[in-house]
Scaffold this motif. Structure first.
Motif, PDB file in Angstrom:
ATOM      1  N   LYS A 194       3.432  10.291   8.509  1.00 53.78           N
ATOM      2  CA  LYS A 194       4.788   9.947   8.067  1.00 53.78           C
ATOM      3  C   LYS A 194       5.427   8.911   8.988  1.00 53.78           C
ATOM      4  N   ALA A 231       4.838   5.656   7.550  1.00 54.83           N
ATOM      5  CA  ALA A 231       5.724   5.473   6.393  1.00 54.83           C
ATOM      6  C   ALA A 231       7.134   5.104   6.846  1.00 54.83           C
ATOM      7  N   TRP A 232       7.607   5.758   7.915  1.00 57.35           N
ATOM      8  CA  TRP A 232       8.944   5.431   8.438  1.00 57.35           C
ATOM      9  C   TRP A 232       8.983   4.001   8.963  1.00 57.35           C
ATOM     10  N   ALA A 251      10.289   2.685  -0.569  1.00 59.93           N
ATOM     11  CA  ALA A 251       9.677   3.936  -0.115  1.00 59.93           C
ATOM     12  C   ALA A 251       8.875   4.608  -1.223  1.00 59.93           C
ATOM     13  N   ASP A 265       9.404   1.770   6.122  1.00 58.19           N
ATOM     14  CA  ASP A 265      10.783   1.766   5.625  1.00 58.19           C
ATOM     15  C   ASP A 265      11.666   0.835   6.452  1.00 58.19           C
ATOM     16  N   HIS A 325       5.287   5.158   0.619  1.00 54.75           N
ATOM     17  CA  HIS A 325       4.905   6.494   1.075  1.00 54.75           C
ATOM     18  C   HIS A 325       3.629   7.002   0.402  1.00 54.75           C
TER      19      HIS A 325
END
Length: 322
Positions: free
Chosen positions: A256, A259-260, A270, A263, A274
């Motif tokens: 994650k 993924a952040w 997202a 972003d 994601h």
């Protein structure tokens, strides 16, 4: 198979014509003087295609809502199915977009069965169902199965990351690599991947149209390089001529985090980024090269594909700077 040969009077439908692959495919087919019909949920997304032919029909529709399908499929020889629901359902869960993909594919199959369609050519994703496949890749496989159950003949092409300007996976890669001098990653950096250049994808898609023998078959397509994600990042850096990136591998480090970072550092929504990050854990390589029997192709090396991608545009990350 003779009845599958495309004639000058036959028309080809592209579903998802405003997307990364669809727009390029439409131009390439138009250059071969193939009659086209384009379906997109956003007709204004096709306004700047600049296709040099007057024999292109545009239909606005939505596969999930089952709008425009009957009109789009009327008198069509072959359909390219290039749609997925990630970008159309912002903020949705993996179940939501997977369900939307299933509904869209089933709506299409039902309409196509009634229309007398001869062929479907579907671009899906690599990855094996028994390997803890990510929700996104599993959805692509499920769509392939739904389409293949229709009364027409289906060709399924399975690809990993497609290298080309404007592709979500490539854009996420280049933003992250060019903006992060060092990266902290989990074990996904050791997963193997077989990237493919967009121009090779187009050659395979068009080649299948002209090769009836590819109907009712599934093919893996990829470039000549099988890389780990770490090696892919290293080769990207070399292709771009930028400073080497420091990659720190921490087993169990949450995916994650990547993924952040996406972003914060990339323009990729997202809802797209994601699910793509979740798929980094999966090995996505070709299991065979049967496609070369029908479509012999000198495939583009990864480094060359990166250089070509940047040559395609005049501005953007890594071209004019940040």
């Amino acid at each position: 198979m003779d009845n599958l040969l495309l004639t000058e009077n036959d028309r080809v439908l592209i579903l998802g014509a405003s997307g990364f692959v669809g727009r390029r495919l439409a131009k390439a087919l138009a250059e071969q003087n193939i009659k086209l019909r384009l379906l997109s949920s956003h007709s204004n997304g096709l306004a700047d295609l600049n296709i040099n032919t007057s024999d292109v029909q545009v239909v606005t529709g939505d596969l999930v809502q089952n709008v425009g399908l009957n009109k789009a499929l009327r008198d069509i020889h072959t359909t390219y199915y290039l749609v997925h629901s990630l970008k159309t359902r912002p903020g949705s869960s993996s179940f939501d977009y997977a369900r939307a993909d299933q509904i869209a594919a089933q709506n299409f199959q039902n309409a196509a069965n009634r229309s007398g369609l001869k062929r479907v050519i579907y671009l899906g994703g690599l990855g094996e169902m028994n390997d803890g496949l990510s929700a996104h890749l599993k959805s692509r496989a499920e769509v392939a199965n739904i389409l293949s159950a229709g009364e027409y003949l289906t060709t399924v092409l399975r690809a990993a990351i497609i290298i080309g300007a404007g592709g979500a996976s490539f854009e996420m890669l280049r933003y992250l690599v060019e903006r992060l001098p060092f990266m902290v990653c989990s074990n996904w950096v050791n997963s193997r991947i077989q990237p493919i250049a967009i121009r090779d994808v187009l050659d395979y898609l068009i080649g299948c149209l002209h090769q009836p023998e590819t109907a009712d078959q599934r093919f893996d397509i990829g470039g000549p390089d099988v890389l780990t994600y770490k090696t892919l990042i290293d080769q990207y850096v070399a292709a771009r001529g930028i400073a080497q990136r420091v990659i720190i591998t921490v087993p169990g480090f949450p995916a994650k985090f990547t993924a952040w970072c996406s972003d914060l550092l990339t323009p990729i929504p997202a809802s797209i980024a994601h699910p793509l990050v979740e798929g980094l854990k999966n090995e996505v390589v070709c299991r065979d090269d049967r496609i070369s029997k029908f479509i012999p192709l000198k495939r583009t090396p990864f480094r060359d594909a990166v250089k070509i991608a940047f040559a395609e545009e005049n501005k953007g990350p890594g071209v004019t700077g940040f």
